[in-house]
Scaffold this motif. Sequence first.
Motif, short mmCIF file in Angstrom:
data_model
loop_
_atom_site.label_atom_id
_atom_site.label_comp_id
_atom_site.label_asym_id
_atom_site.label_seq_id
_atom_site.Cartn_x
_atom_site.Cartn_y
_atom_site.Cartn_z
N VAL A 108 -25.38 -14.72 42.12
CA VAL A 108 -25.63 -13.39 42.69
C VAL A 108 -25.21 -12.34 41.67
O VAL A 108 -24.12 -12.42 41.10
N VAL A 109 -26.05 -11.34 41.46
CA VAL A 109 -25.73 -10.28 40.51
C VAL A 109 -24.65 -9.37 41.11
O VAL A 109 -24.81 -8.83 42.19
N THR A 110 -23.53 -9.23 40.35
CA THR A 110 -22.42 -8.38 40.81
C THR A 110 -22.19 -7.17 39.92
O THR A 110 -21.40 -6.29 40.26
N GLY A 111 -22.86 -7.13 38.79
CA GLY A 111 -22.69 -5.98 37.91
C GLY A 111 -23.69 -6.01 36.77
O GLY A 111 -24.17 -7.06 36.37
N ILE A 112 -23.98 -4.82 36.27
CA ILE A 112 -24.85 -4.67 35.11
C ILE A 112 -24.23 -3.56 34.26
O ILE A 112 -23.98 -2.46 34.76
N SER A 113 -23.99 -3.88 32.99
CA SER A 113 -23.38 -2.90 32.11
C SER A 113 -23.93 -3.07 30.70
O SER A 113 -23.81 -4.14 30.12
N ARG A 114 -24.54 -2.01 30.19
CA ARG A 114 -25.09 -2.01 28.83
C ARG A 114 -25.96 -3.23 28.55
O ARG A 114 -25.84 -3.89 27.52
N GLY A 115 -26.82 -3.54 29.50
CA GLY A 115 -27.75 -4.65 29.33
C GLY A 115 -27.16 -6.02 29.66
O GLY A 115 -27.88 -7.02 29.62
N ASN A 116 -25.88 -6.08 29.96
CA ASN A 116 -25.24 -7.35 30.32
C ASN A 116 -25.22 -7.50 31.83
O ASN A 116 -24.87 -6.56 32.55
N ILE A 117 -25.56 -8.70 32.29
CA ILE A 117 -25.58 -9.00 33.72
C ILE A 117 -24.35 -9.84 34.04
O ILE A 117 -24.04 -10.79 33.32
N PHE A 118 -23.68 -9.50 35.14
CA PHE A 118 -22.51 -10.24 35.60
C PHE A 118 -22.82 -10.82 36.97
O PHE A 118 -23.52 -10.18 37.77
N VAL A 119 -22.31 -12.02 37.22
CA VAL A 119 -22.68 -12.74 38.44
C VAL A 119 -21.46 -13.34 39.13
O VAL A 119 -20.40 -13.52 38.54
N ALA A 120 -21.69 -13.69 40.41
CA ALA A 120 -20.74 -14.47 41.20
C ALA A 120 -21.47 -15.71 41.66
O ALA A 120 -22.70 -15.69 41.87
N ALA A 121 -20.72 -16.82 41.83
CA ALA A 121 -21.35 -18.06 42.27
C ALA A 121 -20.31 -19.01 42.86
O ALA A 121 -19.11 -18.88 42.61
N HIS A 122 -20.82 -19.97 43.62
CA HIS A 122 -20.01 -21.08 44.13
C HIS A 122 -20.37 -22.36 43.41
O HIS A 122 -21.30 -22.40 42.63
N SER A 123 -19.63 -23.37 43.74
CA SER A 123 -19.62 -24.72 43.14
C SER A 123 -18.71 -24.67 41.92
O SER A 123 -17.73 -25.39 41.87
N TYR A 124 -19.02 -23.82 40.97
CA TYR A 124 -18.07 -23.45 39.94
C TYR A 124 -17.78 -21.99 40.24
O TYR A 124 -18.51 -21.10 39.80
N VAL A 153 -17.00 -18.32 40.50
CA VAL A 153 -16.84 -17.24 39.53
C VAL A 153 -17.14 -15.91 40.21
O VAL A 153 -17.85 -15.84 41.20
N PHE A 154 -16.59 -14.85 39.62
CA PHE A 154 -16.92 -13.49 40.02
C PHE A 154 -16.94 -12.62 38.78
O PHE A 154 -16.01 -12.66 37.97
N ASN A 155 -18.00 -11.86 38.61
CA ASN A 155 -18.22 -11.01 37.44
C ASN A 155 -18.22 -11.81 36.13
O ASN A 155 -17.74 -11.34 35.10
N LYS A 156 -18.78 -13.00 36.18
CA LYS A 156 -18.93 -13.82 34.98
C LYS A 156 -20.19 -13.36 34.24
O LYS A 156 -21.24 -13.16 34.86
N LYS A 201 -15.54 -10.83 48.22
CA LYS A 201 -14.58 -11.38 49.19
C LYS A 201 -14.55 -12.91 49.17
O LYS A 201 -13.49 -13.51 49.28
N TRP A 202 -15.74 -13.54 49.03
CA TRP A 202 -15.82 -14.98 49.20
C TRP A 202 -16.08 -15.74 47.90
O TRP A 202 -16.31 -16.96 47.93
N ALA A 203 -16.02 -15.10 46.74
CA ALA A 203 -16.29 -15.78 45.47
C ALA A 203 -15.37 -16.97 45.24
O ALA A 203 -15.79 -18.01 44.73
N PHE A 204 -14.10 -16.83 45.60
CA PHE A 204 -13.13 -17.90 45.35
C PHE A 204 -12.63 -18.53 46.64
O PHE A 204 -11.61 -19.20 46.66
N GLY A 205 -13.36 -18.31 47.72
CA GLY A 205 -13.00 -18.88 49.01
C GLY A 205 -14.26 -19.30 49.75
O GLY A 205 -15.37 -19.20 49.23
N ARG A 206 -14.07 -19.78 50.95
CA ARG A 206 -15.19 -20.23 51.77
C ARG A 206 -15.09 -19.57 53.14
O ARG A 206 -14.05 -19.67 53.80
#
Length: 161
Positions: free
Chosen positions: A119-135, A137-140, A17-22
């Motif tokens: 923050v970890v938002t997904g894990i698929s076939r050994g790959n970790i996806f994250v969300a973050a602020h400052s830059y 991102v969601f599922n990067k 919800k808040w990955a691209f907002g505040r």
Amino acid sequence: MRILQYDRAKAYEYAKKWAFGRNPAFYNFEKIGGDCTNYASQCIYAGAGIMNYTPVTGWFYKSANDRTSSWTGVMYLYDFIVGNNGTGPFAEEVPLDKLEVGDIVQLGRSNGEFYHSPVVTGISRGNIFVAAHSYDVFNKPLASYDFDRVRGIHILGVRTY
């Protein structure tokens, strides 16, 4: 004392919800050092539902001027959550293959300084996806970041008294 389950789905939904907002309930620290750990703490709080109001060494946010360093500081969040024996969320450092959605990854430099808390938002076939602020991102893919060191923070549960 009771140990509650950390709600990973709520942490994920908040991250999404808040990955691209505040969230207006929290100050945006982006222009004064970065907002990544503030955002990570908000996600953890969404899944934990409990803060630790111990002055200085706890983990809480009341306002931009009434909060602990652990709410917004990379190393302070790590110190609090991995060392927490009191109220609130508690965690352990783990290898990346032990992380789950809602956990935290911290990126560091070769000198040992850690500087980012996605923050970890997904894990698929050994790959970790994250969300973050400052830059924002969601599922990067974590692998797309440039870092020298990395540590995983697996949230084990939440203590309440």
